[in-house]
Motif scaffolding. Structure first.
Motif, PDB file in Angstrom:
ATOM      1  N   ILE A   1       0.837  -1.206   0.000  1.00  0.00           N
ATOM      2  CA  ILE A   1       0.000   0.000   0.000  1.00  0.00           C
ATOM      3  C   ILE A   1       0.869   1.252   0.000  1.00  0.00           C
ATOM      4  N   GLY A   2       1.901   1.255   0.823  1.00  0.00           N
ATOM      5  CA  GLY A   2       2.765   2.426   0.897  1.00  0.00           C
ATOM      6  C   GLY A   2       3.531   2.673  -0.387  1.00  0.00           C
ATOM      7  N   VAL A   3       4.075   1.607  -0.993  1.00  0.00           N
ATOM      8  CA  VAL A   3       4.840   1.770  -2.233  1.00  0.00           C
ATOM      9  C   VAL A   3       3.931   2.229  -3.368  1.00  0.00           C
ATOM     10  N   LEU A   4       2.758   1.625  -3.505  1.00  0.00           N
ATOM     11  CA  LEU A   4       1.835   2.019  -4.578  1.00  0.00           C
ATOM     12  C   LEU A   4       1.339   3.449  -4.388  1.00  0.00           C
ATOM     13  N   THR A   5       1.108   3.834  -3.128  1.00  0.00           N
ATOM     14  CA  THR A   5       0.689   5.220  -2.871  1.00  0.00           C
ATOM     15  C   THR A   5       1.786   6.198  -3.269  1.00  0.00           C
ATOM     16  N   ALA A   6       3.029   5.873  -2.930  1.00  0.00           N
ATOM     17  CA  ALA A   6       4.146   6.745  -3.301  1.00  0.00           C
ATOM     18  C   ALA A   6       4.299   6.820  -4.818  1.00  0.00           C
ATOM     19  N   ILE A   7       4.122   5.699  -5.507  1.00  0.00           N
ATOM     20  CA  ILE A   7       4.201   5.708  -6.982  1.00  0.00           C
ATOM     21  C   ILE A   7       3.119   6.614  -7.563  1.00  0.00           C
ATOM     22  N   TYR A   8       1.924   6.543  -7.001  1.00  0.00           N
ATOM     23  CA  TYR A   8       0.849   7.419  -7.493  1.00  0.00           C
ATOM     24  C   TYR A   8       1.194   8.887  -7.276  1.00  0.00           C
ATOM     25  N   LEU A   9       1.708   9.226  -6.085  1.00  0.00           N
ATOM     26  CA  LEU A   9       1.991  10.629  -5.787  1.00  0.00           C
ATOM     27  C   LEU A   9       3.101  11.184  -6.671  1.00  0.00           C
ATOM     28  N   VAL A  10       4.118  10.364  -6.969  1.00  0.00           N
ATOM     29  CA  VAL A  10       5.269  10.851  -7.734  1.00  0.00           C
ATOM     30  C   VAL A  10       5.006  10.793  -9.234  1.00  0.00           C
ATOM     31  N   GLU A  11       4.423   9.721  -9.712  1.00  0.00           N
ATOM     32  CA  GLU A  11       4.314   9.495 -11.151  1.00  0.00           C
ATOM     33  C   GLU A  11       2.986   9.961 -11.752  1.00  0.00           C
ATOM     34  N   TYR A  12       1.914   9.897 -10.971  1.00  0.00           N
ATOM     35  CA  TYR A  12       0.594  10.211 -11.529  1.00  0.00           C
ATOM     36  C   TYR A  12      -0.132  11.330 -10.800  1.00  0.00           C
TER      37      TYR A  12
ATOM     38  N   ARG B   1      -1.765  14.371  -9.489  1.00  0.00           N
ATOM     39  CA  ARG B   1      -2.005  15.759  -9.878  1.00  0.00           C
ATOM     40  C   ARG B   1      -3.353  16.196  -9.314  1.00  0.00           C
ATOM     41  N   GLY B   2      -3.480  17.453  -8.995  1.00  0.00           N
ATOM     42  CA  GLY B   2      -4.762  17.987  -8.599  1.00  0.00           C
ATOM     43  C   GLY B   2      -5.110  17.755  -7.139  1.00  0.00           C
ATOM     44  N   GLY B   3      -6.408  17.878  -6.849  1.00  0.00           N
ATOM     45  CA  GLY B   3      -6.900  17.842  -5.483  1.00  0.00           C
ATOM     46  C   GLY B   3      -6.727  16.497  -4.798  1.00  0.00           C
ATOM     47  N   LEU B   4      -6.891  15.403  -5.551  1.00  0.00           N
ATOM     48  CA  LEU B   4      -6.764  14.082  -4.939  1.00  0.00           C
ATOM     49  C   LEU B   4      -5.350  13.844  -4.417  1.00  0.00           C
ATOM     50  N   ALA B   5      -4.348  14.213  -5.185  1.00  0.00           N
ATOM     51  CA  ALA B   5      -2.958  14.039  -4.748  1.00  0.00           C
ATOM     52  C   ALA B   5      -2.676  14.900  -3.522  1.00  0.00           C
TER      53      ALA B   5
ATOM     54  N   VAL C   1      -4.300  13.181  -0.532  1.00  0.00           N
ATOM     55  CA  VAL C   1      -3.535  12.009  -0.097  1.00  0.00           C
ATOM     56  C   VAL C   1      -2.286  12.436   0.653  1.00  0.00           C
ATOM     57  N   THR C   2      -1.586  13.438   0.132  1.00  0.00           N
ATOM     58  CA  THR C   2      -0.389  13.941   0.804  1.00  0.00           C
ATOM     59  C   THR C   2      -0.715  14.485   2.188  1.00  0.00           C
ATOM     60  N   PHE C   3      -1.819  15.198   2.288  1.00  0.00           N
ATOM     61  CA  PHE C   3      -2.230  15.760   3.584  1.00  0.00           C
ATOM     62  C   PHE C   3      -2.510  14.654   4.603  1.00  0.00           C
ATOM     63  N   PHE C   4      -3.261  13.638   4.191  1.00  0.00           N
ATOM     64  CA  PHE C   4      -3.605  12.572   5.136  1.00  0.00           C
ATOM     65  C   PHE C   4      -2.395  11.719   5.486  1.00  0.00           C
TER      66      PHE C   4
END
Length: 353
Positions: A152-163, A165-169, A172-175
């Motif tokens: 979960i942690g690795v996939l979340t980090a991949i999403y934040l770095v590679e994909y 953008r916008g409010g969802l990212a 996620v970063t805030f939480f």
């Protein structure tokens, strides 16, 4: 007299006077001696206070001597270096003291029997017993937490770095930032509330769920930083060859950063391996061996240390077992760090010659 002879008789004045190389050691020894003398005269018994006085005297003496011999500019440089060394010693001395105390007290009962037997029917006030049941519980609980939190942690980090953008990212970063500061007892209370709703008894997997909550933000943050260190040129070169982005991440980005990701996961494991509050609330402890983390109360090393120390009043046997279990837990964390270094070197990309 020739010009060469004059040159030999007159030393170069481009380099000013400087303190000898052994001067820091001499100043340190003198400062320590004066600090001990002042402590004895003033009736100060704490060696920690002696050390602080010695550090202050060392800084003052270094600056005064360097300013007189080398000038104020060089004295400021020496005082900055001395501050770094003093700060280093202030950080190392408690660590060395902790390790020394744990080894000295933990080796009293730490042997093969202690590692291969459980407490069973041995009372806390009696000698004997061991931590075999606690080792099994810790390995199972931490292992299950890692199996849940690491992907979960690795996939979340991949999403934040590679994909991302916008409010969802941003959300996620805030939480993730919020979860990083959550006390361990809060994670335990959250899982405990769910257990009360479904009327469940304490069991090992409940502790794994709380530990996974604590582990996820650490894995996300460490993996995110490692992925950001991968040069964008590698991604662009792969994409320029027509390789899809998901395959670029899988074949280029992850192999390049796998060493740092593995180290981050191992550090996260070491962080949760010593948590006591969630285990105390959810796992409850067990004096006997329970190999099934999905049924019944289970023991773990941090909980075992807490219970033995809490019941050590007037019982040296329980006190010694607590220190021996602490030494085992430190050794477990050290082994994890060594494994992380080995895996990082093994999986690190090799540059061609």
């Amino acid at each position: 007299m020739s010009h060469a002879a004059v040159t030999e008789e007159r030393p170069s004045t481009l380099r000013g006077a400087s303190l000898p190389k052994w001067s820091p050691w001499a100043i340190a020894a003198g400062s320590l001696a004066v600090a001990v003398l002042l402590g004895l005269v003033a009736g100060i018994e704490s060696r920690i206070q002696w050390g602080l006085i010695a550090g202050l005297l060392f800084l003052v003496a270094t600056y005064v001597l360097a300013a007189k011999v080398e000038g104020r500019r060089q004295a400021k440089d020496r005082i900055a270096t001395s501050l770094v060394w003093v700060a280093f010693l202030l950080a190392v001395v408690p660590l060395v003291s902790l390790v020394w105390t744990t080894v000295a007290r933990g080796t009293k009962v730490l042997d093969l029997y202690f590692l291969t037997h459980s407490m069973g029917i041995v009372a806390d006030s009696q000698p004997g017993g061991g931590i075999y049941h606690a080792i099994i519980g810790s390995l199972e609980q931490v292992g299950l937490a890692t199996l849940m939190a690491a992907p979960i942690g690795v996939l979340t980090a991949i999403y934040l770095v590679e994909y991302g953008r916008g409010g969802l990212a941003r959300a996620v970063t805030f939480f993730v930032d919020v979860m990083t500061g959550i006390p361990s007892v809060v994670a335990g209370l959250f899982i405990l509330s769910l257990m009360l709703i479904f009327e469940m008894e304490p069991f090992g997997f409940a502790g794994s769920l709380a530990l996974a909550i604590l582990m996820v933000p650490v894995v996300v943050r460490s993996t995110e930083e490692m992925l950001k260190l991968v040069p964008n040129e590698l991604r662009e070169a792969s994409l320029a060859l027509g390789i899809p982005k998901w395959r670029t991440i899988l074949k280029v980005v992850l192999p390049t950063s796998i060493g740092g990701i593995t180290t981050g996961i191992m550090l996260a494991i070491a962080r949760i391996a010593g948590e006591t509050a969630p285990v105390l609330l959810l796992v409850f402890g067990n004096r006997f061996i329970n190999n099934n983390p999905f049924e019944g109360a289970q023991q773990s090393l941090p909980l075992y240390i807490y219970q033995q120390y809490a019941n050590s009043a007037g019982a040296n046997a329980a006190y010694d077992r607590a220190w021996a279990a602490s030494l085992t837990l430190i050794a477990f964390v050290m082994i994890l760090n060594l494994l992380a270094r080995g895996i990082a070197r093994w999986k690190a990309p090799q540059s061609g010659r």
